[in-house]
Scaffold this motif. Structure first.
Motif, PDB file in Angstrom:
ATOM      1  N   LYS A 110     -16.537 -32.981 -69.362  1.00 34.27           N
ATOM      2  CA  LYS A 110     -16.828 -33.305 -70.775  1.00 34.27           C
ATOM      3  C   LYS A 110     -15.868 -34.086 -71.556  1.00 34.27           C
ATOM      4  O   LYS A 110     -16.069 -34.838 -72.325  1.00 34.27           O
ATOM      5  N   VAL A 111     -14.343 -33.593 -71.219  1.00 26.56           N
ATOM      6  CA  VAL A 111     -13.387 -34.510 -71.683  1.00 26.56           C
ATOM      7  C   VAL A 111     -13.376 -35.925 -71.349  1.00 26.56           C
ATOM      8  O   VAL A 111     -13.037 -36.762 -72.064  1.00 26.56           O
ATOM      9  N   GLU A 112     -13.738 -36.097 -70.036  1.00 30.41           N
ATOM     10  CA  GLU A 112     -13.630 -37.573 -69.427  1.00 30.41           C
ATOM     11  C   GLU A 112     -14.966 -37.997 -70.262  1.00 30.41           C
ATOM     12  O   GLU A 112     -14.699 -39.482 -70.541  1.00 30.41           O
ATOM     13  N   ARG A 113     -15.818 -37.535 -70.439  1.00 33.11           N
ATOM     14  CA  ARG A 113     -16.737 -38.011 -71.205  1.00 33.11           C
ATOM     15  C   ARG A 113     -16.429 -38.640 -72.802  1.00 33.11           C
ATOM     16  O   ARG A 113     -16.848 -39.616 -73.216  1.00 33.11           O
ATOM     17  N   VAL A 114     -15.958 -37.535 -73.138  1.00 31.98           N
ATOM     18  CA  VAL A 114     -15.284 -37.682 -74.566  1.00 31.98           C
ATOM     19  C   VAL A 114     -14.324 -38.941 -74.607  1.00 31.98           C
ATOM     20  O   VAL A 114     -14.403 -39.748 -75.661  1.00 31.98           O
ATOM     21  N   LYS A 145      -7.080 -31.348 -76.124  1.00 32.12           N
ATOM     22  CA  LYS A 145      -5.674 -31.375 -76.031  1.00 32.12           C
ATOM     23  C   LYS A 145      -5.005 -30.554 -74.898  1.00 32.12           C
ATOM     24  O   LYS A 145      -4.227 -30.874 -74.131  1.00 32.12           O
ATOM     25  N   LYS A 146      -5.851 -29.433 -74.618  1.00 30.74           N
ATOM     26  CA  LYS A 146      -5.671 -28.700 -73.377  1.00 30.74           C
ATOM     27  C   LYS A 146      -5.818 -29.352 -72.117  1.00 30.74           C
ATOM     28  O   LYS A 146      -4.952 -29.219 -71.214  1.00 30.74           O
ATOM     29  N   VAL A 147      -6.702 -30.329 -72.001  1.00 30.24           N
ATOM     30  CA  VAL A 147      -6.825 -31.077 -70.675  1.00 30.24           C
ATOM     31  C   VAL A 147      -5.836 -32.096 -70.619  1.00 30.24           C
ATOM     32  O   VAL A 147      -5.330 -32.321 -69.668  1.00 30.24           O
ATOM     33  N   THR A 148      -5.893 -33.042 -71.898  1.00 32.51           N
ATOM     34  CA  THR A 148      -4.991 -34.221 -71.767  1.00 32.51           C
ATOM     35  C   THR A 148      -3.716 -34.168 -72.247  1.00 32.51           C
ATOM     36  O   THR A 148      -2.769 -35.030 -71.909  1.00 32.51           O
ATOM     37  N   GLY A 149      -3.428 -33.124 -73.125  1.00 31.19           N
ATOM     38  CA  GLY A 149      -2.021 -32.972 -73.592  1.00 31.19           C
ATOM     39  C   GLY A 149      -2.074 -33.795 -74.984  1.00 31.19           C
ATOM     40  O   GLY A 149      -0.864 -34.021 -75.574  1.00 31.19           O
ATOM     41  N   LEU A 150      -3.024 -34.456 -75.329  1.00 33.95           N
ATOM     42  CA  LEU A 150      -3.153 -35.495 -76.533  1.00 33.95           C
ATOM     43  C   LEU A 150      -4.316 -34.806 -77.393  1.00 33.95           C
ATOM     44  O   LEU A 150      -5.358 -34.342 -77.031  1.00 33.95           O
ATOM     45  N   THR A 151      -4.065 -35.198 -78.685  1.00 36.03           N
ATOM     46  CA  THR A 151      -5.395 -35.232 -79.624  1.00 36.03           C
ATOM     47  C   THR A 151      -6.258 -36.290 -79.303  1.00 36.03           C
ATOM     48  O   THR A 151      -5.942 -37.391 -78.778  1.00 36.03           O
ATOM     49  N   PRO A 152      -7.466 -36.028 -79.532  1.00 35.39           N
ATOM     50  CA  PRO A 152      -8.338 -37.171 -79.540  1.00 35.39           C
ATOM     51  C   PRO A 152      -8.005 -38.542 -80.342  1.00 35.39           C
ATOM     52  O   PRO A 152      -8.176 -39.747 -79.806  1.00 35.39           O
ATOM     53  N   SER A 153      -7.324 -38.338 -81.285  1.00 38.57           N
ATOM     54  CA  SER A 153      -7.339 -39.420 -82.309  1.00 38.57           C
ATOM     55  C   SER A 153      -6.068 -40.250 -81.681  1.00 38.57           C
ATOM     56  O   SER A 153      -5.815 -41.525 -81.695  1.00 38.57           O
ATOM     57  N   TYR A 154      -4.965 -39.306 -81.315  1.00 41.31           N
ATOM     58  CA  TYR A 154      -3.872 -39.963 -80.452  1.00 41.31           C
ATOM     59  C   TYR A 154      -4.168 -40.780 -79.236  1.00 41.31           C
ATOM     60  O   TYR A 154      -3.651 -41.659 -78.998  1.00 41.31           O
TER      61      TYR A 154
END
Length: 169
Positions: A110-114, A145-154
């Protein structure tokens, strides 16, 4: 498919990157097929549990990345119904073979799709959250953020800046 025919292997069912051989093949055919697949970066699966795990992964990947609509019911019900196995059994096999739970695998997908949707820049975060069936933008952002370490906007900002820098080279 061509390689299978060249090796004299018949009775093949192909679905979403998986070729299932119906019937028996010789040890020589199996060996040559395995070697030919390895040169292409593919793998010949023999273990029934590994095959089942690949089927689970394919169902999840197809659902999250290629389906227009995510199911309105639980992922567990959907996967169980699609593969015709009890979810507890699927979950135990998946975790034993893969080292992560089905739920963790779903979250990663899901995070990859986001990420993809953010990069397409066609939907805002609220629309993405709705499309991906998150309970809220905050839940999506937290999981992202848990998965990537970043917020979506960042993530979006950094990726766009990087793309602009590459274009300016």
């Amino acid at each position: 498919m061509r390689e299978l025919r060249r090796l004299g292997i018949r009775g093949v069912v192909v679905d979403l990157g998986v070729a299932e051989i119906v019937g028996d093949i010789t040890d020589d055919q199996r060996s040559r097929l395995g070697n030919n697949l390895l040169t292409s970066g593919l793998e010949l699966l023999k273990d029934p549990k590994s095959i089942l795990v690949e089927r689970i992964k394919n169902v999840i990947t197809e659902l999250i990345h290629y389906s227009k609509e995510l199911p309105l019911r639980n992922y567990s019900d959907y996967i169980s119904e699609k593969l015709q196995y009890d979810y507890t059994y699927l979950s135990n096999v998946f975790s034993a073979v893969n080292g992560v739970t089905i739920q963790q695998f779903i979250i990663l997908n899901k995070v990859e799709r986001v990420k993809e949707l953010l990069l397409y820049d066609e939907l805002n975060l609220t629309e993405i959250s709705y499309q991906m069936h998150y309970s809220s933008v905050a839940h999506l952002s937290s999981q992202f953020k848990k998965v990537t370490g970043l917020t979506p906007s960042y993530f979006k900002k950094v990726t766009h800046t990087r793309q602009q820098n590459l274009e300016n080279l």
